[in-house]
Design an enzyme around this catalytic site. Structure first.
Site, PDB file in Angstrom:
ATOM      1  N   SER A   1     -17.461  27.343 -97.687  1.00  0.00           N
ATOM      2  CA  SER A   1     -17.049  26.792 -98.968  1.00  0.00           C
ATOM      3  C   SER A   1     -16.041  25.655 -98.859  1.00  0.00           C
ATOM      4  O   SER A   1     -16.318  24.637 -98.259  1.00  0.00           O
ATOM      5  CB  SER A   1     -16.511  27.923 -99.836  1.00  0.00           C
ATOM      6  OG  SER A   1     -16.319  27.478-101.142  1.00  0.00           O
ATOM      7  N   HIS A   2     -14.841  25.874 -99.405  1.00  0.00           N
ATOM      8  CA  HIS A   2     -13.847  24.805 -99.463  1.00  0.00           C
ATOM      9  C   HIS A   2     -13.076  24.653 -98.146  1.00  0.00           C
ATOM     10  O   HIS A   2     -12.235  23.771 -98.026  1.00  0.00           O
ATOM     11  CB  HIS A   2     -12.855  25.111-100.586  1.00  0.00           C
ATOM     12  CG  HIS A   2     -12.235  26.472-100.417  1.00  0.00           C
ATOM     13  ND1 HIS A   2     -12.932  27.626-100.644  1.00  0.00           N
ATOM     14  CD2 HIS A   2     -11.005  26.852-100.000  1.00  0.00           C
ATOM     15  CE1 HIS A   2     -12.143  28.666-100.394  1.00  0.00           C
ATOM     16  NE2 HIS A   2     -10.972  28.217-100.005  1.00  0.00           N
TER      17      HIS A   2
ATOM     18  N   LYS B   1     -20.673  30.839-109.209  1.00  0.00           N
ATOM     19  CA  LYS B   1     -20.072  29.730-109.920  1.00  0.00           C
ATOM     20  C   LYS B   1     -20.861  28.473-109.580  1.00  0.00           C
ATOM     21  O   LYS B   1     -21.581  28.450-108.591  1.00  0.00           O
ATOM     22  CB  LYS B   1     -18.595  29.599-109.590  1.00  0.00           C
ATOM     23  CG  LYS B   1     -18.232  29.583-108.118  1.00  0.00           C
ATOM     24  CD  LYS B   1     -16.725  29.711-107.985  1.00  0.00           C
ATOM     25  CE  LYS B   1     -16.253  29.505-106.553  1.00  0.00           C
ATOM     26  NZ  LYS B   1     -16.225  30.730-105.779  1.00  0.00           N
TER      27      LYS B   1
ATOM     28  N   ASP C   1     -19.777  23.972-100.671  1.00  0.00           N
ATOM     29  CA  ASP C   1     -21.068  24.585-100.978  1.00  0.00           C
ATOM     30  C   ASP C   1     -21.482  24.389-102.431  1.00  0.00           C
ATOM     31  O   ASP C   1     -22.439  25.016-102.896  1.00  0.00           O
ATOM     32  CB  ASP C   1     -21.050  26.071-100.620  1.00  0.00           C
ATOM     33  CG  ASP C   1     -20.000  26.850-101.393  1.00  0.00           C
ATOM     34  OD1 ASP C   1     -18.983  26.249-101.784  1.00  0.00           O
ATOM     35  OD2 ASP C   1     -20.190  28.060-101.610  1.00  0.00           O
TER      36      ASP C   1
ATOM     37  N   ASP D   1     -20.138  25.150-105.384  1.00  0.00           N
ATOM     38  CA  ASP D   1     -19.929  26.100-106.478  1.00  0.00           C
ATOM     39  C   ASP D   1     -18.635  25.852-107.252  1.00  0.00           C
ATOM     40  O   ASP D   1     -18.423  26.425-108.311  1.00  0.00           O
ATOM     41  CB  ASP D   1     -20.031  27.564-106.003  1.00  0.00           C
ATOM     42  CG  ASP D   1     -19.062  27.903-104.900  1.00  0.00           C
ATOM     43  OD1 ASP D   1     -18.303  27.018-104.468  1.00  0.00           O
ATOM     44  OD2 ASP D   1     -19.085  29.075-104.451  1.00  0.00           O
ATOM     45  N   ARG D   2     -17.770  24.986-106.729  1.00  0.00           N
ATOM     46  CA  ARG D   2     -16.529  24.704-107.468  1.00  0.00           C
ATOM     47  C   ARG D   2     -16.599  23.365-108.175  1.00  0.00           C
ATOM     48  O   ARG D   2     -17.389  22.504-107.800  1.00  0.00           O
ATOM     49  CB  ARG D   2     -15.345  24.652-106.500  1.00  0.00           C
ATOM     50  CG  ARG D   2     -15.057  25.958-105.836  1.00  0.00           C
ATOM     51  CD  ARG D   2     -13.750  25.859-105.090  1.00  0.00           C
ATOM     52  NE  ARG D   2     -13.472  27.115-104.423  1.00  0.00           N
ATOM     53  CZ  ARG D   2     -12.276  27.490-103.996  1.00  0.00           C
ATOM     54  NH1 ARG D   2     -11.244  26.677-104.157  1.00  0.00           N
ATOM     55  NH2 ARG D   2     -12.105  28.639-103.400  1.00  0.00           N
TER      56      ARG D   2
ATOM     57  N   GLU E   1     -12.654  31.022-112.791  1.00  0.00           N
ATOM     58  CA  GLU E   1     -11.480  31.320-111.978  1.00  0.00           C
ATOM     59  C   GLU E   1     -10.585  30.096-111.916  1.00  0.00           C
ATOM     60  O   GLU E   1     -11.075  28.955-111.949  1.00  0.00           O
ATOM     61  CB  GLU E   1     -11.904  31.679-110.558  1.00  0.00           C
ATOM     62  CG  GLU E   1     -12.709  32.948-110.441  1.00  0.00           C
ATOM     63  CD  GLU E   1     -12.839  33.379-108.989  1.00  0.00           C
ATOM     64  OE1 GLU E   1     -12.080  34.272-108.582  1.00  0.00           O
ATOM     65  OE2 GLU E   1     -13.684  32.821-108.279  1.00  0.00           O
ATOM     66  N   GLU E   2      -9.296  30.347-111.730  1.00  0.00           N
ATOM     67  CA  GLU E   2      -8.328  29.250-111.652  1.00  0.00           C
ATOM     68  C   GLU E   2      -8.590  28.349-110.445  1.00  0.00           C
ATOM     69  O   GLU E   2      -8.115  27.225-110.401  1.00  0.00           O
ATOM     70  CB  GLU E   2      -6.896  29.790-111.596  1.00  0.00           C
ATOM     71  CG  GLU E   2      -6.611  30.805-110.484  1.00  0.00           C
ATOM     72  CD  GLU E   2      -6.673  30.267-109.083  1.00  0.00           C
ATOM     73  OE1 GLU E   2      -6.189  29.144-108.884  1.00  0.00           O
ATOM     74  OE2 GLU E   2      -7.208  30.968-108.197  1.00  0.00           O
TER      75      GLU E   2
ATOM     76  N   ASP F   1     -17.100  21.309-104.270  1.00  0.00           N
ATOM     77  CA  ASP F   1     -16.615  21.704-102.947  1.00  0.00           C
ATOM     78  C   ASP F   1     -17.729  21.756-101.899  1.00  0.00           C
ATOM     79  O   ASP F   1     -18.855  21.339-102.156  1.00  0.00           O
ATOM     80  CB  ASP F   1     -15.892  23.060-103.037  1.00  0.00           C
ATOM     81  CG  ASP F   1     -16.854  24.208-103.283  1.00  0.00           C
ATOM     82  OD1 ASP F   1     -17.914  23.968-103.872  1.00  0.00           O
ATOM     83  OD2 ASP F   1     -16.538  25.348-102.879  1.00  0.00           O
TER      84      ASP F   1
ATOM     85  N   THR G   1     -10.000  38.720-108.220  1.00  0.00           N
ATOM     86  CA  THR G   1     -10.427  37.427-107.684  1.00  0.00           C
ATOM     87  C   THR G   1     -11.742  37.561-106.919  1.00  0.00           C
ATOM     88  O   THR G   1     -11.922  38.496-106.151  1.00  0.00           O
ATOM     89  CB  THR G   1      -9.332  36.886-106.741  1.00  0.00           C
ATOM     90  OG1 THR G   1      -8.170  36.649-107.529  1.00  0.00           O
ATOM     91  CG2 THR G   1      -9.765  35.613-106.054  1.00  0.00           C
TER      92      THR G   1
END
Ligand code: VG1
Ligand code: CO
Length: 543
Positions: free
Chosen positions: A113-114, A376, A279, A281-282, A363-364, A277, A344
Site C-alpha cells: 500500500s502506502h 476503500k 495500491d 485504495d486511498r 478512515e482518517e 496511494d 482501524t
C-alpha cells in the site's frame, strides 16, 4: 504439468497486521518466505482445490515474480481458475470488484500500500474473502496458525504463460485468464456516477490534477479521467507505475504528495486535485489552495452523495474508524441514519456493508469507500467528488466553508512518531492503559478529562469482540485524543496520536490547524509522557 511438494518449516512472524502481511522486500525474497505464506493462505481457507482466485498487485518491485510463484502454487494446489491483471497489475479496489463480479473464492493482492517499494522498500500480501473484502480476523488467525505448523508447500515445475499478454492459457488443470485491469472497474464507475455531468464539467474548462504517484492508479485514472471523461491531457501526473514509485513514498497526504500540494497552491491552480496511494485504495482531495482532511471529506461526501445516481435516496448508514473525526457523525444525525464506529482497518467495515447497514465508510488515513466493493477506493472518491461538484456548482472550498457553517468544524490532525524502538512504544501504551481508570475528572495541561478508555468493538453482525484498539481520551470541551500503535509498519513501532477539537457553527473556522489544536496537543503530550518515552520532542510526520 509436474508438481513438486517441497519440505519447509515454520517461519517466525508471519502474522498479518492491519492489512495483510507486510515486511521488507528482502524478507519476502528469503527462501520459502512467500511460498510458506501462500500455502498457508490455501491451507487456512480449506484448500485451493477447484477454486477460483483473483491475483494482482500494485506493480512494486518483486510484484511480477511473486505472482509467478502464486500462479504455480495455485495450480499445484488444484485451483480451477485464476483471473490475473495484465502484467500483474490490479489496484486493490479493482481486485475487490473482480472478486465480487466473477463470484470467485477470493483474491490474493500483492501490495504494501502506502509503504515505499523497491529492493530496499516494503512488500506485502493479503488475502481477500469471497465478498471482496480483506479477510476478517477469524480467517487471518487461521492463516497465521498454519504458518506456525507448516511442513510443506506445493508448486509446479513449469512456469505459467506470459502474464504480460491478455488471453487465456492453462497450467495443468488450472485455467489462467489474463485480463485488462481497468475495463471492469471502469464499467462499475460508469454505473455509479453521472459521467455526462462530469464530462460537461470538463467541457466547460474545469481543470483537475490527479497525482497517481507512480503507483497503480495511473492507468485507471488516465483511462477514466482523460480518455473517457475528457479531462485535459496531462491532468493525471506521475501516471506510469514504477517498481519503486519513482523513489517516492506513495502515501497521499500533504507531506508525501507535496508535488500536488505545490500545484494546488500555485497561481494557476486547477479547480480540483486528488492523489492516490501505492495500491489505489486511498485518496487525498484538494481544492484551490486547500487540503480537505479525509475526515471532512467523508462528512462532505455523506452530505452530498445524493447528487450521484448510485447514492440518491440510498444511504442506509455510515461507518468510520474510531480515530476518524466525528464530523461525519453530525451529518448522519441530521440525515437520520446510523453512524457506526469501528476499529482501524477496512476489514471491520465488511460485515456492516454485507448486511446493508452502511452505504459509505471511511478512515482518517485517507480511505473512503462504499458498498460498491469491499475495499476503500481512491479513484472512486475522486469521481464522487467530481460528480458532486458537477451537479452542485459551488467550488470545493466554498462547499466546505458552507458545511462548517452548517455543522461546525472538527479541527483534526494526526501526529506520527515513527520507528520508535518497539519496547519503548509498548511501554508508553501500557503505562497509559494502566492509568486510564484514574484519568476521568483530572485536568491535564489545563484540559479536563471526562472519559478515558481502551476501545473495544462488538461487531453488530456477528457479535465478535475485538479489544485493545486504541486509547480514547475525551475532554470537557468536546476535544479528543486517540493513541494507538500502527499495524502496517515494517520497522520498529509507529505511535499514532489523533487530535480533534470541535468548534461550533458560529465559531472561527479559519484558524491555523496546528494552532487550533495546540491545547489538545499539549494534553496528549502530558497525559502520555510522549517525550519521556520516545525521546522525541515532536512528531516525525504531521498530517
Ligand atoms: C493504516 C491506517 C488505516 C488503514 C491501514 C491500511 O493502518 O491507519 O486506517 O486501514 O493503514 O491502509 P495502521 O495500523 O498503520 O494505522 V492501506 O492503504 O495500507 O491498505
Ligand atoms: Co492502500
Amino acid at each position: 504439468m509436474t508438481s513438486r511438494t517441497v519440505q519447509t518449516s515454520p517461519i517466525e512472524g508471519q502474522k498479518p497486521g492491519t492489512s495483510g502481511l507486510r515486511k521488507k522486500t528482502a524478507v519476502f525474497r528469503e527462501p520459502s518466505y512467500l511460498e510458506n505464506f501462500v500455502q498457508c493462505i490455501f491451507d487456512g481457507t480449506g484448500g485451493a482445490a477447484g477454486k477460483t482466485y483473483v491475483v494482482g498487485g500494485d506493480g512494486r518491485f518483486f510484484n511480477a515474480e511473486a505472482i509467478g510463484v502464486i500462479i504455480r502454487m495455485a495450480a499445484a494446489n488444484g485451483a480451477a481458475r485464476l483471473i490475473v491483471g495484465q502484467g500483474g497489475i490490479l489496484s486493490t479496489p479493482a481486485a475487490s470488484n473482480l472478486i465480487r463480479k466473477y463470484k470467485t473464492d477470493g483474491g490474493i493482492i500483492l501490495s504494501a500500500s502506502h509503504n515505499p517499494g523497491g529492493e530496499n522498500g516494503d512488500f506485502g500480501i493479503k488475502f481477500n474473502a469471497p465478498n471482496g473484502g480483506p479477510a476478517p480476523e477469524k480467517i487471518t488467525d487461521a492463516i497465521f496458525a498454519r504458518t506456525r505448523e507448516i511442513t510443506e508447500y506445493r508448486i509446479t515445475e513449469e512456469e505459467a504463460a506470459d502474464i504480460g499478454r491478455i488471453g487465456t492459457s492453462v497450467l495443468g488443470a488450472c485455467r489462467i485468464d489474463v485480463i485488462d485491469p481497468v475495463t471492469d472497474y471502469e464499467a462499475l464507475m460508469q454505473e455509479l456516477f453521472d459521467f455526462d455531468a462530469i464530462g460537461s464539467l470538463f467541457e466547460r474548462g474545469f481543470r483537475i490534477c490527479f497525482d497517481a504517484m507512480h503507483a497503480v492508479t495511473g492507468p485507471y485514472a488516465t483511462r477514466i479521467l482523460e480518455e473517457t471523461l475528457g479531462a485535459a491531457k496531462g491532468s493525471v501526473i506521475n501516471a506510469v507505475p514504477l517498481p519503486d514509485f519513482g523513489g517516492g513514498h506513495p502515501d497521499p497526504n500533504p507531506v508525501w504528495a507535496s508535488e500536488l500540494v505545490v500545484i494546488m497552491e500555485g497561481a494557476r491552480a486547477p479547480d480540483f486535485g486528488a492523489a492516490s496511494d501505492g495500491d489505489g485504495d486511498r485518496n487525498m482531495i484538494m481544492g484551490k489552495g486547500a487540503f480537505v482532511s479525509p475526515s471532512d471529506s467523508l462528512a462532505l461526501l455523506t452530505a452530498y452523495a445524493h447528487l450521484a445516481p448510485a447514492y440518491s435516496g440510498k444511504l442506509t448508514g455510515v461507518a468510520r474508524s474510531m480515530p476518524t473525526s466525528r464530523a461525519v457523525d453530525l451529518v448522519a444525525e441530521r440525515l437520520g441514519i446510523p453512524c457506526f464506529e469501528t476499529p482501524t482497518g477496512w476489514k471491520f467495515f465488511g460485515n456492516l456493508l454485507d448486511a446493508g447497514k452502511v452505504t459509505l465508510c471511511g478512515e482518517e488515513s485517507a480511505g473512503t469507500g462504499s458498498d460498491h466493493i469491499r475495499e476503500k477506493d481512491g479513484l472512486w472518491a475522486a469521481l464522487l467528488w467530481l460528480n458532486i461538484l458537477a451537479r452542485d456548482g459551488r467550488d470545493i472550498v466554498q462547499l466546505r466553508a458552507d458545511h462548517w457553517r452548517s455543522f461546525g468544524r472538527n479541527y483534526y490532525s494526526r501526529h506520527d512518531y515513527e520507528e520508535i524502538p518497539t519496547q519503548d512504544a509498548e511501554k508508553l501504551m501500557t503505562t497509559l492503559r494502566n492509568r486510564l481508570p484514574d484519568l476521568p475528572g483530572t485536568t491535564v495541561a489545563g484540559m479536563q478529562i471526562t472519559t478515558a478508555d481502551d476501545f473495544a468493538y462488538r461487531d453488530p453482525v456477528d457479535d465478535s469482540l475485538t479489544e485493545a484498539q486504541g486509547v480514547r481520551i475525551a475532554f470537557g470541551d468536546g476535544s479528543r485524543v486517540v493513541m494507538r500503535l500502527s499495524g502496517t509498519g515494517t520497522q520498529g513501532a509507529t505511535l499514532r496520536v489523533y487530535l480533534e477539537r470541535f468548534v461550533g457553527r458560529s465559531g472561527d473556522h479559519a484558524q491555523d490547524l496546528q494552532t487550533a489544536l495546540a491545547p489538545v496537543i499539549a494534553a496528549a503530550e502530558t497525559v502520555a509522557d510522549i517525550t519521556k518515552h520516545t525521546g522525541r520532542s515532536s512528531a516525525d510526520v504531521i498530517t
